[in-house]
Design an enzyme around this catalytic site. Structure first.
Site, PDB file in Angstrom:
ATOM      1  CG  ASP A 129      -2.323   0.480   0.897  1.00  0.00           C
ATOM      2  OD1 ASP A 129      -2.435   1.347   0.019  1.00  0.00           O
ATOM      3  OD2 ASP A 129      -3.295   0.047   1.546  1.00  0.00           O
ATOM      4  CD1 TRP A 164      -4.895   3.184  -3.171  1.00  0.00           C
ATOM      5  CD2 TRP A 164      -3.817   5.059  -2.570  1.00  0.00           C
ATOM      6  NE1 TRP A 164      -4.452   3.023  -1.884  1.00  0.00           N
ATOM      7  CE2 TRP A 164      -3.796   4.154  -1.485  1.00  0.00           C
ATOM      8  CE3 TRP A 164      -3.214   6.310  -2.426  1.00  0.00           C
ATOM      9  CZ2 TRP A 164      -3.180   4.452  -0.276  1.00  0.00           C
ATOM     10  CZ3 TRP A 164      -2.606   6.609  -1.213  1.00  0.00           C
ATOM     11  CH2 TRP A 164      -2.588   5.688  -0.159  1.00  0.00           C
ATOM     12  N   GLY A 165      -3.316   4.623  -8.343  1.00  0.00           N
ATOM     13  CA  GLY A 165      -3.220   5.400  -9.580  1.00  0.00           C
ATOM     14  C   GLY A 165      -2.457   6.703  -9.427  1.00  0.00           C
ATOM     15  CG  ASP A 186      -9.574   2.143  -0.779  1.00  0.00           C
ATOM     16  OD1 ASP A 186      -8.576   2.181  -1.539  1.00  0.00           O
ATOM     17  OD2 ASP A 186      -9.477   1.972   0.450  1.00  0.00           O
TER      18      ASP A 186
HETATM   19  C1  GLA Z   1      -5.994   1.304   1.431  1.00  0.00           C
HETATM   20  C2  GLA Z   1      -6.153   0.317   0.267  1.00  0.00           C
HETATM   21  C3  GLA Z   1      -7.277  -0.650   0.570  1.00  0.00           C
HETATM   22  C4  GLA Z   1      -7.007  -1.370   1.885  1.00  0.00           C
HETATM   23  C5  GLA Z   1      -6.803  -0.374   2.997  1.00  0.00           C
HETATM   24  C6  GLA Z   1      -6.312  -1.027   4.290  1.00  0.00           C
HETATM   25  O1  GLA Z   1      -7.088   2.142   1.547  1.00  0.00           O
HETATM   26  O2  GLA Z   1      -6.396   1.008  -0.924  1.00  0.00           O
HETATM   27  O3  GLA Z   1      -7.429  -1.571  -0.479  1.00  0.00           O
HETATM   28  O4  GLA Z   1      -5.866  -2.185   1.739  1.00  0.00           O
HETATM   29  O5  GLA Z   1      -5.808   0.602   2.651  1.00  0.00           O
HETATM   30  O6  GLA Z   1      -6.132  -0.097   5.311  1.00  0.00           O
END
Ligand code: GLA
Length: 386
Positions: A129, A164-165, A186
């Site tokens: 992440d 996330w791009g 998300d």
């Molecule tokens: C981010 C990621 C999610 C998830 C959460 C966990 O938001 O994009 O997919 O893994 O963290 O905290």
């Protein structure tokens, strides 16, 4: 070395969408059992991934991550062994920053140590992440670092990047070594979220392919509002069955990894029919992993951005064609074969097979024009007949 690691879009289950922080080894073992008893393993689903919130808030005296003994009393090695004993693979989560998104320790400046520990535990997949990244450090560099650590930890570990791009990830992630990369924020268990994610990735076909797949986020199919996170359920009771079907079709056609997010232990028959649709999975898993191109229907007097066709070239010469109606009204979606490279003058026709009805539709010349209800889709596999 496993030469096919990450070749086609990874398939599995991830704990986050439904369970977020509320995870434990009993749940994960039951998910593994369900993979085998309910046909997910046979359908190609392989990875069982524990997302955020699995560790203690502090590393141990040696700087190692520690699995929370109240959630995982038998430890991660034992859990990995159990998952492996079922012929499945085990995934875990960490973060490129100092902390994970939920505030647990991240792998920043511990990359090589953590990769080694994951290998000792028997981890096969790492979701990585992007929260709490030190502001003055390049994210691109941190993914390159973890890639190097994973590829030299003594075990094949699939690398699932999750930024996330951000930071123009499309332009450096393949070269960095990741097998898949999140391209959006998300997902939520709502039609708006599914639609927004799909529309945002429509023209990103060139940025997906074998060994580095555009991850449009975990599936919400079958959740029906069942997340324990208010953000994920978006205050709703989820989506309709046709919306979940359209969601799955888009993810399959666009080459996204297929990571299930619902509680498969209690999935109903409709959910199983969607997630286990072999015709759709075959399109997603085609070995060439080509992105899909979009055809906008003519005439364009309605909301043309929400009504479109996606065409994916398959390795055996077939075409997968999706007719998507993301608008709020029923539409006829006319496809002229000309737009896929098939002129009428060629004398050739297309034999169409319906991937949701699981039946042959017959042979068509020049055009095919299904009527598609709102928020629904038709997916066919087309074979050229000359
Ligand atoms: C981010 C990621 C999610 C998830 C959460 C966990 O938001 O994009 O997919 O893994 O963290 O905290």
């Amino acid at each position: 070395m496993n030469k096919t690691l990450g070749m086609t879009p990874p398939m599995g289950w991830n704990s986050w969408n439904t369970f977020t922080w509320d995870i434990n080894e009993e749940l994960i073992r039951q998910i593994a059992d369900t993979f085998v008893t309910d046909g997910y393993k046979d359908a190609g689903y392989e990875y069982i991934v524990i997302d955020d919130c699995w560790s203690l808030r502090e590393r141990d005296a040696n700087g190692n991550l520690v699995a929370d003994p109240s959630k995982f009393p038998s430890g991660m090695k034992a859990l990995a062994d159990y998952i492996h004993s079922k012929g499945l693979k085990f995934g875990i989560y960490s973060c490129a920053g100092t902390h994970t998104c939920a505030g647990y320790p991240g792998s920043f400046e511990h990359e090589f140590q953590d990769a080694k520990l994951f290998a000792e535990w028997g981890v096969d997949y790492l979701k990585y992440d992007y929260c709490f990244k030190p502001r003055n450090v390049s994210g691109e560099l941190l993914y390159k670092r973890m890639n190097l650590a994973l590829r030299n930890c003594g075990r094949d570990i699939l690398f699932s990047a999750c930024n996330w791009g951000a930071d123009n990830v499309y332009h450096w992630i393949r070269e960095s070594g990741a097998h898949m990369y999140r391209s959006t924020g998300d997902i939520q268990d709502s039609w708006e979220s599914i639609k927004n994610i799909a529309l945002s990735q429509l023209d990103k076909g060139p940025f997906t392919g074998t060994f580095c797949h555009n991850d449009m986020d975990m599936l919400v199919v079958g959740m029906y509002g069942g997340s324990n996170s208010g953000f994920i359920s978006a205050g709703r009771r989820g989506c309709t069955d046709s919306e979940y079907k359209t969601h799955f079709s888009l993810w399959c056609m666009m080459g996204s990894p297929l990571m299930i997010g619902c509680d498969i232990r209690t999935a109903n028959q409709v959910t199983k029919d969607i997630l286990l649709n072999q015709d759709l999975i075959a399109i997603n898993q085609d070995v060439e992993c080509r992105g899909a191109y979009r055809i906008k229907p003519e005439p364009q007097w309605f909301h043309s951005d929400e009504v479109f066709m996606l065409v994916k070239v398959l390795s055996n010469g077939d075409l997968a064609i999706g007719f998507f109606n993301l608008s709020d009204h029923q539409r006829e979606i006319p496809l002229l074969f000309w737009d896929m490279g098939l002129p009428y003058a060629s004398g050739a026709a297309l034999s169409l097979y319906d991937c949701w009805a699981h039946k042959e539709l017959g042979v068509f010349k020049e055009r095919f024009s299904p009527v598609v209800p709102a928020h629904d889709c038709v997916v066919v596999r087309a074979r050229l007949v000359v």
